[in-house]
Design an enzyme around this catalytic site. Structure first.
Site: not given
Ligand code: PNS
Length: 163
Positions: A18, A42, A91, A130
């Protein structure tokens, strides 16, 4: 023009992968907001406040990076901040499908107002996640190659309190 971007994620905890994306993105944009998703569904190891504080400590030498958190949809948060670019790290091919779906959903939902820029992770961090950091630490393994030293200490402390 003042170009800003958001780097959203769970960051539970922030890894060297990150941090690599943050450093590289901070050179591409005038302003970068790293934002922790407050996802109550989560089961996280660190609270949102702890994750924000880790990110702040790790980015203290990057003057154009700020750290924040958000609830709900990324497109609503981005609209509120008047930012039109989301940054995500890729990745491997296994990330691609998931990331493509999120990126396309966000573009559709925002009617083209939120686009996604992908940075391919540096090879030395391609294996990192993570989840694997937490799994290694849960068995008291060495995570010093995965996270900054101060984060490794915090992760081990968490597991000491859990076990
Ligand atoms: O680190 P992560 O858990 O892979 O991040 C995922 C993240 C936070 C980028 C994604 O889950 C997100 O943007 N969630 C907010 C809800 C949202 O906007 N959902 C619509 C897109 S599917």
């Amino acid at each position: 023009m003042n170009k800003a971007a958001i780097y959203p994620g769970s960051f539970d905890p922030m890894t060297l992968g990150h941090l690599d994306v943050i450093k590289r993105a901070s050179k591409m944009f005038d302003r970068l907001i790293v934002s922790v998703l407050n996802n109550k569904a989560k089961n996280s190891l660190f609270s949102v406040e702890e994750r924000v504080s880790i990110l702040r400590e790790a980015t203290r030498d990057l003057p154009n990076v700020t750290v924040d958190s958000f609830n709900g949809l990324l497109i609503d948060y981005a609209r509120e901040k008047d930012i039109h670019i989301s940054v995500r790290g890729l990745r491997a091919i296994t990330d691609f499908e998931y990331e493509l779906q999120i990126a396309q959903t966000n573009r559709k939902l925002s009617q083209g107002m939120l686009d996604t820029v992908f940075l391919t992770t540096s090879l030395e961090y391609a294996y990192l996640s993570s989840s694997s950091v937490k799994e290694i630490a849960a068995f008291n393994g060495d995570i010093s190659q995965c996270v900054p030293d101060f984060v490794a200490k915090l992760v081990h402390e968490k597991f000491k309190n859990i076990n």
